[in-house]
Design a protein around this motif. Sequence first.
Motif, short mmCIF file in Angstrom:
data_model
loop_
_atom_site.label_atom_id
_atom_site.label_comp_id
_atom_site.label_asym_id
_atom_site.label_seq_id
_atom_site.Cartn_x
_atom_site.Cartn_y
_atom_site.Cartn_z
N ASN A 1 30.18 44.57 39.15
CA ASN A 1 31.34 45.38 38.44
C ASN A 1 31.61 46.54 39.11
N ALA A 2 33.14 46.88 39.04
CA ALA A 2 33.51 47.94 39.83
C ALA A 2 34.86 48.60 39.07
N SER A 3 35.02 49.81 39.03
CA SER A 3 36.00 50.23 38.30
C SER A 3 36.42 51.75 39.04
N TRP A 4 37.59 52.33 38.52
CA TRP A 4 37.81 53.64 38.65
C TRP A 4 38.48 54.35 37.41
N ASP A 5 37.99 55.71 37.37
CA ASP A 5 38.45 56.45 36.48
C ASP A 5 39.07 57.75 36.87
N ILE A 6 40.53 57.94 36.52
CA ILE A 6 41.40 58.94 36.75
C ILE A 6 41.49 60.13 35.46
N GLY A 7 41.19 61.26 36.24
CA GLY A 7 41.20 62.34 35.51
C GLY A 7 42.17 63.60 35.78
N LEU A 8 42.95 64.18 34.91
CA LEU A 8 44.02 65.21 35.12
C LEU A 8 43.60 66.41 34.58
N ASN A 9 43.23 67.56 35.41
CA ASN A 9 42.73 68.79 34.70
C ASN A 9 41.57 68.53 33.80
N GLY A 10 40.78 67.83 33.96
CA GLY A 10 39.61 67.66 33.46
C GLY A 10 39.65 66.76 32.26
N GLN A 11 40.74 65.98 31.99
CA GLN A 11 40.86 65.03 30.76
C GLN A 11 40.89 63.54 31.31
N LYS A 12 40.45 62.62 30.95
CA LYS A 12 40.47 61.25 31.44
C LYS A 12 42.02 60.79 30.95
N ILE A 13 42.66 60.11 32.00
CA ILE A 13 43.95 59.78 31.74
C ILE A 13 44.03 58.21 31.81
N LEU A 14 43.42 57.74 32.89
CA LEU A 14 43.64 56.20 33.33
C LEU A 14 42.30 55.58 33.62
N HIS A 15 42.05 54.44 33.46
CA HIS A 15 41.08 53.61 33.68
C HIS A 15 41.50 52.25 34.55
N PHE A 16 41.00 52.07 35.77
CA PHE A 16 41.37 50.86 36.52
C PHE A 16 40.24 50.02 36.39
N ASP A 17 40.40 48.69 36.29
CA ASP A 17 39.45 47.49 36.41
C ASP A 17 39.57 46.79 37.48
N SER A 18 38.76 46.84 38.41
CA SER A 18 38.78 46.22 39.90
C SER A 18 38.94 44.87 40.01
N SER A 19 38.05 44.13 38.65
CA SER A 19 38.21 42.59 38.90
C SER A 19 39.59 42.22 38.22
N THR A 20 40.47 42.87 37.48
CA THR A 20 41.90 42.60 37.23
C THR A 20 42.97 43.16 37.97
N GLY A 21 42.72 44.22 38.37
CA GLY A 21 43.68 44.96 39.14
C GLY A 21 44.86 45.71 38.14
N LYS A 22 44.13 45.99 36.96
CA LYS A 22 45.13 46.60 35.98
C LYS A 22 44.78 48.00 35.75
N LEU A 23 45.59 48.85 35.27
CA LEU A 23 45.61 50.28 35.08
C LEU A 23 45.70 50.15 33.47
N THR A 24 44.79 51.08 32.83
CA THR A 24 44.78 51.39 31.46
C THR A 24 45.11 52.80 31.04
N GLU A 25 45.80 52.94 30.05
CA GLU A 25 45.83 54.38 29.67
C GLU A 25 44.64 54.83 28.77
N VAL A 26 44.34 55.90 28.90
CA VAL A 26 43.13 56.40 28.45
C VAL A 26 43.57 57.61 27.43
N GLY A 27 44.07 58.75 28.05
CA GLY A 27 44.64 59.77 27.47
C GLY A 27 45.85 59.72 26.97
N PRO A 28 46.15 60.58 25.86
CA PRO A 28 47.69 60.52 25.30
C PRO A 28 48.51 61.00 26.13
N GLY A 29 49.86 60.39 26.26
CA GLY A 29 50.92 61.03 27.09
C GLY A 29 50.59 60.51 28.67
N SER A 30 50.10 59.55 28.82
CA SER A 30 49.66 59.19 30.21
C SER A 30 50.41 57.92 30.73
#
Length: 239
Positions: A130-159
Motif C-alpha cells: 500500500n502507498a499513500s500521500w497526506d497533504i498538509g497546509l500550515n500544520g493542518q491536514k487537507i488532502l489524502h491521496f490513495d495511490s492505488s486509485t489515484g484519487k485525491l480526497t478532501e480531509v480538512g474543511p475548505g480544501s
Amino acid sequence: MAKKAATEHMALCFSVLLICLWSMLPLDAASLCYIFTVGKSGSGPWQHKVQGQLNEETFLSYNSINNCHVFGVLGIRLNATKICDKQVDTLKDGADLIKQQVIRMNNIIREPLTLQAKMHCWHDGDGHFNASWDIGLNGQKILHFDSSTGKLTEVGPGSSWIKELWEEDRHVTAFLTVTSQGDCRSWLQEVTLHLGKKLQPTASPTATPHVDQPPSSLAIKPNISVLLIFITCSLLLLM
C-alpha cells in the motif's frame, strides 16, 4: 526417581512452551515515509527540505541546496548502499513539483504558506503493498491521496478548491502515483533487505491531524512454521 523424572519433564515442557510463545511474538513492521516541507520566511526565497524515515526513525535529509546526507545509526548502516545517490533525483523532482503547487496556491491566498506532503508505503496483514500521500497546509491536514486509485480526497474543511487546483494538473497525480507505487516500494525493499530484516506486514496507517507524524505498528505475520511449532509444543506437553 519417578519424582525426579516428572520434575525434569515439567521443566522441559515449560522451556518448550516459552520457545513456542517467543516464536509467535510480533515482528518489527516495515514502514517507510518521506516528508516534503516547502515554505518561506517573509519575502525570502522558497525553501524545501525532505526527511526520510523508516519506522519513525529519521535516517535521511535533503535540502534546498541539493544537499542529501544520512545520519544516526540507521543512516550509517544505509550509507553503504549509496542511498542518497539513488534517491536524490526523485527527491528533487518531488520538492520542485510541490513547490510549484505552493506558488500557485500563494497566488490565490496571499499569506505565509507552509506545505507538507508525506509519502508513505507499507505492507498490510495479507502482504499487499500500500502507498499513500497526506497533504498538509500550515500544520493542518487537507488532502489524502490513495495511490492505488489515484484519487485525491478532501480531509480538512475548505480544501475543495485546493483539491480542484491539484487535479487540474495531471502531472501532479501521475507523479504522486508513480513515486509512491514505484520508488517507495523499491526503496522499502532495498532498505529492509540491506538491514537484514524480513519484510513484515503492518496495519494501515490511521488518520492523524498532523502529517509530520508517520504511523507505525507491530504485526504478526501468520506462517506455517508457527503452526508446526505450536503443534509440536502441544504434543510434547501431552507426553
